[in-house]
Design an enzyme around this catalytic site. Structure first.
Site, PDB file in Angstrom:
ATOM      1  N   ASP A 109      28.418  42.317  56.184  1.00 14.23           N
ATOM      2  CA  ASP A 109      29.795  42.726  55.851  1.00 14.23           C
ATOM      3  C   ASP A 109      29.903  44.254  55.836  1.00 14.23           C
ATOM      4  OD1 ASP A 109      31.904  41.012  55.533  1.00 14.23           O
ATOM      5  OD2 ASP A 109      31.321  40.361  53.509  1.00 14.23           O
ATOM      6  N   LYS A 127      34.198  31.130  59.445  1.00 15.08           N
ATOM      7  CA  LYS A 127      32.994  31.919  59.760  1.00 15.08           C
ATOM      8  C   LYS A 127      31.860  30.987  60.204  1.00 15.08           C
ATOM      9  CE  LYS A 127      34.469  35.559  56.689  1.00 15.08           C
ATOM     10  NZ  LYS A 127      34.512  36.115  55.332  1.00 15.08           N
ATOM     11  N   GLN A 132      31.210  35.454  49.919  1.00 11.78           N
ATOM     12  CA  GLN A 132      32.669  35.499  50.065  1.00 11.78           C
ATOM     13  C   GLN A 132      33.305  36.076  48.795  1.00 11.78           C
ATOM     14  OE1 GLN A 132      34.386  34.624  52.966  1.00 11.78           O
ATOM     15  NE2 GLN A 132      36.096  35.569  51.881  1.00 11.78           N
TER      16      GLN A 132
END
Ligand code: NAP
Length: 301
Positions: free
Chosen positions: A121, A54, A98
């Site tokens: 997200d 990422k 994460q």
């Protein structure tokens, strides 16, 4: 006839090029670059590799990117304070924590602590609510479902009026993609059926699908005879079924298989995504797209 193989890597690269241009424009016109922080708790090897990928993509697109590594034993309240710090940092437009987190941390609390306007997200209940309402109310699209929709649309499949069958009802894939495909609007307007472990006759539903989206996490679950000839098959499943030696590095790497019996299915489907190389490369790209959107919202565009 053999199906068209939907190349997720190529489509992801195409979208990244479009994003690069948007980032350059934003910088020129507003003096702003999208900012993304990825917070990693502990050093789980799979999480390290996701976060590294990422960060690498964010860097390539010209973002301001921050990698924030925290120890495995960080207390929950310290992590919540850290999120609050980034919520109040104007250079940061997207916050990604994460997952999974260590057991002593409540994931729900962490997700809810992220400012919904920085929730790239799209896991926050506010953003999922906006997604359900649809239209202009929608702020972000969850990354994997957004990638699936782009693959379908950019492969030239008509979604309006199509029978879409989604195998799986998870909060991160099955439910949101079903909602997205049933919405009024481009790349949607489909008639959607969602099937799961309590569905009585999985095969009969799959056989009706013009577009079959499979996110079950069961290798080879969907048999070739369940596929309607000419259908578009999106295989989201990523299942580790063994290990092999990499020809490039000589190191052991996982053997990945999807939820669809690819070799047989490609002789029946009209188009199909491979595993790996289908949905996978799209997920990170859609995270970047959400970060660009978050920056655009922040400057009032
Ligand atoms: P999940 O949370 O485990 O959900 C799986 C869903 O599939 C559940 O709703 C389950 O039904 C259903 N299911 C499981 N076995 C089934 C069966 N035999 N028949 C019918 N339905 C069945 O999984 P997920 O997070 O959605 O992920 C699904 C797969 O996608 C995994 O392989 C994951 O690794 C992969 N994935 C890939 C990406 C990517 O970027 N490429 C991203 C996310 C996930 P119940 O609800 O009834 O239990």
């Amino acid at each position: 006839m053999s199906a068209k193989i939907i190349d997720g890597k190529a489509i992801a690269a195409e979208i990244r090029e479009e994003l690069k241009k948007e980032v350059e424009e934003m910088k020129e016109q507003h003096g702003v670059v999208p900012g993304l922080v990825t917070i990693l708790v502990g050093q789980n090897p799979a999480s390290v590799s996701y976060v590294t990928a990422k960060q690498k993509t964010a860097h390539e697109l010209g973002f301001y990117s921050v990698q924030d590594d925290q120890p495995e034993d960080i207390p929950e309240d310290e992590l919540l304070n850290l999120i609050d710090k980034y919520n109040n940092d104007p250079k940061i437009h997207g916050i990604l924590v994460q997952l999974p987190l260590p057991k002593h941390i409540n994931e729900k609390k962490v997700i809810n602590a992220i400012d919904p306007d920085k929730d790239v997200d799209c896991f926050h209940p506010v953003n999922l609510g906006r997604l359900v309402i649809g239209g202009e109310e929608t702020r972000f699209l969850p990354c994997t479902p957004a990638g699936i929709q782009e693959l379908i649309v950019r492969s030239g499949f008509e979604t309006s009026g199509a029978e879409v069958v989604v195998v799986g009802r998870s909060n991160i894939v099955g439910k949101p993609i079903a909602i997205m495909m049933m919405q009024k609007g481009p790349g949607a307007n489909a008639t959607v059926t969602v099937v799961h472990t309590r569905t009585k006759d999985l095969a009969s539903h799959c056989k009706r699908a013009d577009i079959l989206i499979v996110a079950a996490g069961v290798p080879g679950l969907v048999k070739p005879e369940w596929i309607k000839p000419g259908a578009c098959v999106i295989d989201v499943g990523v299942n580790r079924v063994g290990e092999k030696k990499s020809e490039k590095t000589g190191r052991m790497i996982p053997i990945l298989k999807g939820d669809v019996d690819f070799d047989a299915a490609k002789e029946i489907a009209g188009a199909i995504t491979p595993v790996p190389g289908g949905v996978g490369p799209m997920t990170i790209t859609m995270l970047m797209k959400n970060t660009v959107r978050a920056a655009q919202y922040a400057i009032g565009k």
